[in-house]
Motif scaffolding. Structure first.
Motif, PDB file in Angstrom:
ATOM      1  N   VAL A  45      26.606 -50.995   5.477  1.00  0.00           N
ATOM      2  CA  VAL A  45      27.175 -49.866   3.688  1.00  0.00           C
ATOM      3  C   VAL A  45      28.901 -49.886   3.992  1.00  0.00           C
ATOM      4  O   VAL A  45      29.606 -50.388   2.559  1.00  0.00           O
ATOM      5  CB  VAL A  45      26.477 -49.510   3.293  1.00  0.00           C
ATOM      6  CG1 VAL A  45      26.530 -48.775   1.954  1.00  0.00           C
ATOM      7  CG2 VAL A  45      24.716 -49.625   3.684  1.00  0.00           C
ATOM      8  N   ALA A  46      29.369 -49.195   4.571  1.00  0.00           N
ATOM      9  CA  ALA A  46      30.566 -48.459   4.722  1.00  0.00           C
ATOM     10  C   ALA A  46      31.260 -49.736   4.230  1.00  0.00           C
ATOM     11  O   ALA A  46      32.207 -49.299   4.075  1.00  0.00           O
ATOM     12  CB  ALA A  46      30.455 -47.858   5.361  1.00  0.00           C
ATOM     13  N   THR A  65      31.154 -40.851   0.417  1.00  0.00           N
ATOM     14  CA  THR A  65      30.902 -40.190   2.272  1.00  0.00           C
ATOM     15  C   THR A  65      28.943 -40.476   2.072  1.00  0.00           C
ATOM     16  O   THR A  65      28.463 -39.553   1.527  1.00  0.00           O
ATOM     17  CB  THR A  65      31.259 -39.030   2.612  1.00  0.00           C
ATOM     18  OG1 THR A  65      32.247 -39.559   1.820  1.00  0.00           O
ATOM     19  CG2 THR A  65      31.350 -38.686   3.648  1.00  0.00           C
ATOM     20  N   LEU A  66      28.774 -41.116   3.224  1.00  0.00           N
ATOM     21  CA  LEU A  66      27.864 -40.793   3.817  1.00  0.00           C
ATOM     22  C   LEU A  66      27.207 -40.009   4.819  1.00  0.00           C
ATOM     23  O   LEU A  66      28.322 -40.523   6.298  1.00  0.00           O
ATOM     24  CB  LEU A  66      26.819 -42.665   4.363  1.00  0.00           C
ATOM     25  CG  LEU A  66      27.206 -43.109   3.279  1.00  0.00           C
ATOM     26  CD1 LEU A  66      26.616 -44.967   3.555  1.00  0.00           C
ATOM     27  CD2 LEU A  66      25.673 -43.313   1.849  1.00  0.00           C
ATOM     28  N   VAL A  67      26.883 -39.302   5.505  1.00  0.00           N
ATOM     29  CA  VAL A  67      26.594 -38.112   6.138  1.00  0.00           C
ATOM     30  C   VAL A  67      25.547 -38.062   6.157  1.00  0.00           C
ATOM     31  O   VAL A  67      24.566 -38.103   6.194  1.00  0.00           O
ATOM     32  CB  VAL A  67      27.481 -36.903   5.270  1.00  0.00           C
ATOM     33  CG1 VAL A  67      27.200 -35.701   6.650  1.00  0.00           C
ATOM     34  CG2 VAL A  67      28.555 -36.989   4.522  1.00  0.00           C
ATOM     35  N   GLN A  68      25.653 -38.687   7.635  1.00  0.00           N
ATOM     36  CA  GLN A  68      24.108 -38.805   8.762  1.00  0.00           C
ATOM     37  C   GLN A  68      24.160 -37.891   9.894  1.00  0.00           C
ATOM     38  O   GLN A  68      24.862 -37.664  10.750  1.00  0.00           O
ATOM     39  CB  GLN A  68      24.341 -40.311   9.463  1.00  0.00           C
ATOM     40  CG  GLN A  68      23.305 -40.395  10.392  1.00  0.00           C
ATOM     41  CD  GLN A  68      22.960 -41.824  11.097  1.00  0.00           C
ATOM     42  OE1 GLN A  68      24.161 -42.276  10.558  1.00  0.00           O
ATOM     43  NE2 GLN A  68      22.509 -41.619  12.247  1.00  0.00           N
ATOM     44  N   VAL A 114      22.460 -48.620  -0.879  1.00  0.00           N
ATOM     45  CA  VAL A 114      23.376 -48.694  -1.968  1.00  0.00           C
ATOM     46  C   VAL A 114      23.082 -48.658  -3.588  1.00  0.00           C
ATOM     47  O   VAL A 114      24.204 -47.730  -3.982  1.00  0.00           O
ATOM     48  CB  VAL A 114      23.364 -50.210  -1.818  1.00  0.00           C
ATOM     49  CG1 VAL A 114      24.208 -50.829  -2.892  1.00  0.00           C
ATOM     50  CG2 VAL A 114      24.147 -50.978  -0.378  1.00  0.00           C
ATOM     51  N   ALA A 115      21.592 -48.675  -3.750  1.00  0.00           N
ATOM     52  CA  ALA A 115      21.703 -48.362  -4.632  1.00  0.00           C
ATOM     53  C   ALA A 115      21.947 -46.214  -5.125  1.00  0.00           C
ATOM     54  O   ALA A 115      21.966 -45.948  -5.592  1.00  0.00           O
ATOM     55  CB  ALA A 115      19.873 -47.857  -5.014  1.00  0.00           C
ATOM     56  N   ALA A 161      33.050 -44.010   3.119  1.00  0.00           N
ATOM     57  CA  ALA A 161      32.734 -43.679   4.194  1.00  0.00           C
ATOM     58  C   ALA A 161      31.521 -42.996   5.019  1.00  0.00           C
ATOM     59  O   ALA A 161      30.750 -43.248   4.128  1.00  0.00           O
ATOM     60  CB  ALA A 161      34.028 -42.760   4.614  1.00  0.00           C
ATOM     61  N   HIS A 162      31.259 -43.344   6.400  1.00  0.00           N
ATOM     62  CA  HIS A 162      30.479 -43.183   7.038  1.00  0.00           C
ATOM     63  C   HIS A 162      30.485 -41.993   8.674  1.00  0.00           C
ATOM     64  O   HIS A 162      31.602 -42.337   8.748  1.00  0.00           O
ATOM     65  CB  HIS A 162      29.918 -44.103   7.372  1.00  0.00           C
ATOM     66  CG  HIS A 162      28.583 -43.943   8.195  1.00  0.00           C
ATOM     67  ND1 HIS A 162      28.405 -44.337   9.599  1.00  0.00           N
ATOM     68  CD2 HIS A 162      27.140 -43.404   8.473  1.00  0.00           C
ATOM     69  CE1 HIS A 162      26.774 -44.331  10.745  1.00  0.00           C
ATOM     70  NE2 HIS A 162      26.700 -43.036   9.653  1.00  0.00           N
TER      71      HIS A 162
END
Length: 108
Positions: free
Chosen positions: A46-47, A24-27, A101-102, A54-55
């Protein structure tokens, strides 16, 4: 995504959304933050590209307790969570797609 490794975990209840199957990408964003808009586009892209990711965007001003607890000092700040919600990466500022991504590589 030049950032630091960090401990701790977040669950769906704390971020107000389901965690991704793999990551999960949390912004953390704020209303008038121009880099936050670009970061939103990057993380959403990216998501869409990476299965199981998930974003989740969190309004920093509306979630001050969580912001303080996590030591978020600027927006945007991005946290990368693994499938279990463990925070594996943290980076302030606007990330590049390749760096996001990395950073996801650390989540699996």
């Amino acid at each position: 995504m030049d950032g630091q490794e960090i401990g701790g975990t977040l669950d769906a209840a704390r971020i107000g959304a389901e965690l991704g199957e793999r990551a999960t990408l949390v912004q953390f964003s704020s209303a008038f933050c121009q880099p936050c808009r670009a970061t939103r586009r990057t993380l959403a892209e990216v998501a869409r590209m990476v299965d199981g990711v998930a974003h989740v965007e969190i309004d920093a001003e509306a979630h001050l307790t969580l912001v303080r607890e996590l030591g978020i000092s600027r927006t945007p700040t991005v946290l990368v969570l693994d499938a279990g919600g463990r925070i594996v990466r943290r980076a302030p500022g606007q990330p590049r797609t390749v760096d996001v991504v990395a950073a996801l590589g650390q989540a699996w």
